[in-house]
Design a protein around this motif. Structure first.
Motif, PDB file in Angstrom:
ATOM      1  N   VAL A  10      73.524 -18.002  -7.087  1.00  0.00           N
ATOM      2  CA  VAL A  10      72.312 -18.501  -6.441  1.00  0.00           C
ATOM      3  C   VAL A  10      71.714 -17.418  -5.551  1.00  0.00           C
ATOM      4  CG1 VAL A  10      71.384 -20.201  -4.833  1.00  0.00           C
ATOM      5  CG2 VAL A  10      73.079 -20.887  -6.523  1.00  0.00           C
ATOM      6  N   VAL A  11      72.596 -16.726  -4.783  1.00  0.00           N
ATOM      7  CA  VAL A  11      72.132 -15.650  -3.905  1.00  0.00           C
ATOM      8  C   VAL A  11      71.441 -14.561  -4.710  1.00  0.00           C
ATOM      9  CG1 VAL A  11      72.876 -13.840  -2.316  1.00  0.00           C
ATOM     10  CG2 VAL A  11      73.882 -16.116  -2.152  1.00  0.00           C
ATOM     11  N   GLN A  12      72.052 -14.201  -5.845  1.00  0.00           N
ATOM     12  CA  GLN A  12      71.455 -13.158  -6.681  1.00  0.00           C
ATOM     13  C   GLN A  12      70.116 -13.588  -7.243  1.00  0.00           C
ATOM     14  OE1 GLN A  12      74.376 -12.079  -9.621  1.00  0.00           O
ATOM     15  NE2 GLN A  12      75.791 -11.204  -8.119  1.00  0.00           N
ATOM     16  N   GLN A  13      69.963 -14.911  -7.524  1.00  0.00           N
ATOM     17  CA  GLN A  13      68.687 -15.411  -8.021  1.00  0.00           C
ATOM     18  C   GLN A  13      67.624 -15.439  -6.917  1.00  0.00           C
ATOM     19  OE1 GLN A  13      67.689 -16.345 -11.149  1.00  0.00           O
ATOM     20  NE2 GLN A  13      69.641 -15.506 -11.881  1.00  0.00           N
ATOM     21  N   HIS A  50      71.810 -34.518 -13.263  1.00  0.00           N
ATOM     22  CA  HIS A  50      72.995 -33.696 -13.527  1.00  0.00           C
ATOM     23  C   HIS A  50      72.845 -32.365 -12.780  1.00  0.00           C
ATOM     24  CE1 HIS A  50      74.461 -36.419 -16.629  1.00  0.00           C
ATOM     25  NE2 HIS A  50      73.202 -36.483 -17.089  1.00  0.00           N
ATOM     26  N   PRO A  51      73.378 -32.258 -11.559  1.00  0.00           N
ATOM     27  CA  PRO A  51      73.287 -30.986 -10.806  1.00  0.00           C
ATOM     28  C   PRO A  51      73.947 -29.860 -11.576  1.00  0.00           C
ATOM     29  CG  PRO A  51      74.038 -32.787  -9.401  1.00  0.00           C
ATOM     30  CD  PRO A  51      74.089 -33.303 -10.802  1.00  0.00           C
ATOM     31  N   LYS A  52      73.280 -28.702 -11.567  1.00  0.00           N
ATOM     32  CA  LYS A  52      73.811 -27.549 -12.273  1.00  0.00           C
ATOM     33  C   LYS A  52      75.050 -27.008 -11.550  1.00  0.00           C
ATOM     34  CE  LYS A  52      70.567 -27.260 -15.425  1.00  0.00           C
ATOM     35  NZ  LYS A  52      70.849 -27.422 -16.872  1.00  0.00           N
ATOM     36  N   ASP A  53      76.029 -26.625 -12.330  1.00  0.00           N
ATOM     37  CA  ASP A  53      77.248 -26.031 -11.745  1.00  0.00           C
ATOM     38  C   ASP A  53      77.015 -24.536 -11.567  1.00  0.00           C
ATOM     39  OD1 ASP A  53      79.739 -25.551 -10.803  1.00  0.00           O
ATOM     40  OD2 ASP A  53      80.740 -25.640 -12.764  1.00  0.00           O
ATOM     41  N   VAL A  54      76.325 -24.188 -10.506  1.00  0.00           N
ATOM     42  CA  VAL A  54      75.951 -22.791 -10.247  1.00  0.00           C
ATOM     43  C   VAL A  54      76.790 -22.262  -9.083  1.00  0.00           C
ATOM     44  CG1 VAL A  54      74.085 -21.218  -9.636  1.00  0.00           C
ATOM     45  CG2 VAL A  54      73.612 -23.250 -11.026  1.00  0.00           C
ATOM     46  N   GLN A  55      77.389 -21.063  -9.281  1.00  0.00           N
ATOM     47  CA  GLN A  55      78.161 -20.442  -8.221  1.00  0.00           C
ATOM     48  C   GLN A  55      77.230 -19.975  -7.097  1.00  0.00           C
ATOM     49  OE1 GLN A  55      81.489 -20.330  -8.120  1.00  0.00           O
ATOM     50  NE2 GLN A  55      81.545 -21.447 -10.061  1.00  0.00           N
ATOM     51  N   SER A 102      68.091  -9.968  -3.788  1.00  0.00           N
ATOM     52  CA  SER A 102      69.131  -8.946  -3.955  1.00  0.00           C
ATOM     53  C   SER A 102      69.224  -8.119  -2.676  1.00  0.00           C
ATOM     54  CB  SER A 102      68.815  -8.032  -5.142  1.00  0.00           C
ATOM     55  OG  SER A 102      67.630  -7.310  -4.907  1.00  0.00           O
ATOM     56  N   LEU A 103      70.442  -7.751  -2.320  1.00  0.00           N
ATOM     57  CA  LEU A 103      70.680  -6.959  -1.111  1.00  0.00           C
ATOM     58  C   LEU A 103      71.250  -5.598  -1.495  1.00  0.00           C
ATOM     59  CD1 LEU A 103      70.860  -6.673   1.972  1.00  0.00           C
ATOM     60  CD2 LEU A 103      73.150  -7.696   1.839  1.00  0.00           C
ATOM     61  N   GLU A 104      70.502  -4.557  -1.193  1.00  0.00           N
ATOM     62  CA  GLU A 104      70.985  -3.194  -1.435  1.00  0.00           C
ATOM     63  C   GLU A 104      71.793  -2.749  -0.223  1.00  0.00           C
ATOM     64  OE1 GLU A 104      69.231   1.313  -2.203  1.00  0.00           O
ATOM     65  OE2 GLU A 104      67.901  -0.434  -2.334  1.00  0.00           O
ATOM     66  N   PHE A 105      73.063  -2.437  -0.462  1.00  0.00           N
ATOM     67  CA  PHE A 105      73.962  -2.117   0.638  1.00  0.00           C
ATOM     68  C   PHE A 105      73.574  -0.805   1.313  1.00  0.00           C
ATOM     69  CE2 PHE A 105      76.529  -5.111  -1.768  1.00  0.00           C
ATOM     70  CZ  PHE A 105      77.093  -5.879  -0.757  1.00  0.00           C
ATOM     71  N   SER A 106      73.953  -0.683   2.579  1.00  0.00           N
ATOM     72  CA  SER A 106      73.741   0.568   3.301  1.00  0.00           C
ATOM     73  C   SER A 106      74.572   1.671   2.650  1.00  0.00           C
ATOM     74  CB  SER A 106      74.130   0.411   4.770  1.00  0.00           C
ATOM     75  OG  SER A 106      75.494   0.033   4.879  1.00  0.00           O
TER      76      SER A 106
END
Length: 551
Positions: free
Chosen positions: A250-253, A241-246, A256-260
């Motif tokens: 997933v990117v946040q997991q 059962h694949p997880k319904d992950v946005q 993390s990207l701190e913006f300029s």
């Protein structure tokens, strides 16, 4: 006949030219040489005999647009156009006009000064461009390093996912093996029962086919025993059962990207010596806003100094120094020496107040609510006072017989410099008994408002004359009588025009920028606060009006 064949005429009159002033680039006849030099004594004139090589046949003497037969010999400061003498009785009547040659000479000097400043500007701008390019390069290199780090993160997560898949595959294989064994056990058990059923079936068929009585008597039925089908296990197969992950989750997991971060660096001015200082980049607004009207208890308000954006020191004819807030509430009060002889006040960085005393010809300092005599100016009456950026006190003075005026610069009570004459020895300031006010501009210029001269006189820090502003008569026919004066962080000069009920704003080079009226009545003194709002003190009403003039 062509122009080249005509006799070349004097730039000041119609006589034949015999002399050429290389410094001013003008042609002169013999009679006009001395008047030309006398008119511009501040310039070292290089006088040469006129030759045909100096004559430019393409150059024409500018003729007046309104009077084509008349050469332009004046410059209208109100309209900023060259005019002739006849224009003063026509379209340019009552306009401020100066000698055209004089303003050209002044402009030429300004161009030379600007050239030197522009060289400094060029150096600073080149530094900024170089710095920006280096920052852009470092930014690019930093982003490349971050992308490399991202690839490493990608590899780590790929390996993690592969390991996770392998674990799940192993679990799935384990389930398959166990469940297949279970299925095999069920099959074997049912297979054995099936073999018994088949064997019994064949036995019964043989009994019936042989029909032997003795054999039939030995028959034992297995039907009841075989009627009960053995119990068995039913197995539901495993399911993924694949997880319904946005994707964003997933990117946040993963990372993390701190913006300029973008921020505004303040602008700065470049002094004549190439030094830089940060300034405001706020611009003049077309519609000025009255922020507050503060009623003081002063009779004939004559002095004002902003302590902060909310508090101001004032004084009037009652000889009291008052500290007020924007509501008009009095926060402090110091009684000055009586006799109605106080002329102006100044506030230093330590919050101490200096004020001039006419009768005693001295300067007092209020420190910790106590007055002390700072120094005397014997024979000279002190008027306007102001502290410069070095903490020195600049004092406007008129001789007690009112025949001379000057500016003195004092450090710790000692006279360090006097400013009184221009390079030709002529007085910079008028000789009278009327008020003078003084302030220092952000470019280190010294700005003096001289009521009797109807002018603002601006000199360099060393006292060298820069320019004289005599008002702009486009708003009113009344004479320009300047009083209080101050500057803002963009080196604009603000000066009170009492009779015309307004404030003039000019740039650091004396160019008129705008008027500030905003319901002013009998303005006398002014001060700019830390937020660059303008506080104008009205003499007769005793009110202070706080005005927003920048955006």
């Amino acid at each position: 006949m062509s122009r080249a064949q005509d006799a070349v005429r004097c730039s000041l009159c119609s006589e034949v030219v015999v002399i050429h002033c290389k410094s001013c680039d003008v042609n002169l006849c013999g009679q006009c040489v001395k008047p030309h030099i006398d008119r511009n004594l501040s310039i070292k004139h290089e006088i040469l005999p006129f030759t045909s090589e100096l004559f430019d046949p393409e150059a024409e003497v500018q003729k007046c647009k309104d009077h084509p037969k008349q050469p332009c010999d004046l410059y209208c400061q109100d309209c900023n156009v060259p005019i002739c003498s006849r224009c003063l009785t026509g379209n340019h009547k009552r306009h401020g006009a100066v000698d055209l040659e004089e303003i050209c000479t002044t402009t030429r000097t300004m161009v030379k000064e600007d050239l030197e400043e522009l060289k400094n500007f060029q150096k600073e701008y080149e530094k900024i461009v170089k710095s920006l390019k280096m920052k852009a390069q470092k930014y690019t290199e930093h982003c490349k390093q971050e992308k490399s780090s991202l690839q490493k993160i990608k590899q780590i997560w790929h390996e993690t996912i592969d390991r996770s898949i392998q674990i799940i595959e192993k679990r799935l294989d384990g389930m398959l093996e166990e469940d297949m064994k279970c299925y095999q056990d069920n099959i074997e058990e049912i297979q054995r029962a099936l073999e018994r059923v088949t064997k019994s079936l064949k036995r019964n068929e043989n009994l019936l086919r042989n029909d032997n009585s003795f054999t039939l008597l030995e028959y034992e039925s297995e039907v009841e025993e075989l009627r009960l089908v053995p119990a068995r296990r039913d197995i539901k197969p495993p399911s993924l059962h694949p997880k319904d992950v946005q994707e964003e989750a997933v990117v946040q997991q993963l990372v993390s990207l701190e913006f300029s971060v973008r921020s505004s660096l303040p602008g700065f001015t470049i002094s004549k010596t190439g030094q830089v200082c940060t300034v405001s980049t706020r611009v003049l607004v077309e519609e000025h806003t009255l922020l507050a009207t503060i009623k003081t208890e002063c009779s004939k308000l004559k002095g004002i100094q902003c302590e902060s954006k909310e508090r101001v020191w004032v004084y009037g004819e009652d000889e009291k120094l008052r500290l007020l807030d924007k509501s008009g509430s009095m926060l402090n009060c110091v009684t000055a020496i009586s006799g109605n002889s106080q002329k102006d006040i100044a506030l230093n960085k330590d919050g101490e107040i200096a004020f001039s005393h006419k009768t005693e010809e001295c300067i007092y300092l209020v420190r910790n609510n106590k007055m002390e005599k700072l120094f005397c100016t014997p024979g000279w009456i002190p008027y306007g006072v102001s502290f410069n950026v070095d903490g020195e006190l600049m004092v406007c003075m008129r001789r007690n017989d009112h025949m001379e005026s000057k500016v003195g610069i004092y450090r710790e009570g000692n006279l360090k410099k006097e400013i009184q004459f221009d390079e030709t020895g002529k007085p910079l300031f008028s000789a009278s008994r009327n008020n003078m006010y003084i302030t220092e501009n952000g470019n280190s210029d010294i700005c003096v408002s001289d009521w009797n001269a109807c002018a603002v006189i601006v000199t360099k820090k060393d006292g060298e004359f820069r320019f004289r502003y005599t008002g702009n008569l486009s708003r009113s026919f009344k004479e320009f009588y300047p009083h209080g004066i101050d500057t803002d962080s963009y080196c604009r000069i603000l000066v009170v025009d009492r009779d015309n009920h307004c404030v003039h704003v000019i740039d650091r080079n004396g160019k008129f920028l705008c008027f500030i009226a905003c319901t002013l009545h009998d303005p006398f003194v002014l001060s700019v606060d830390s937020e660059e709002n303008l506080w104008v003190g009205e003499c007769d009403t005793g009110c202070i009006k706080v005005i927003k003039y920048l955006d």
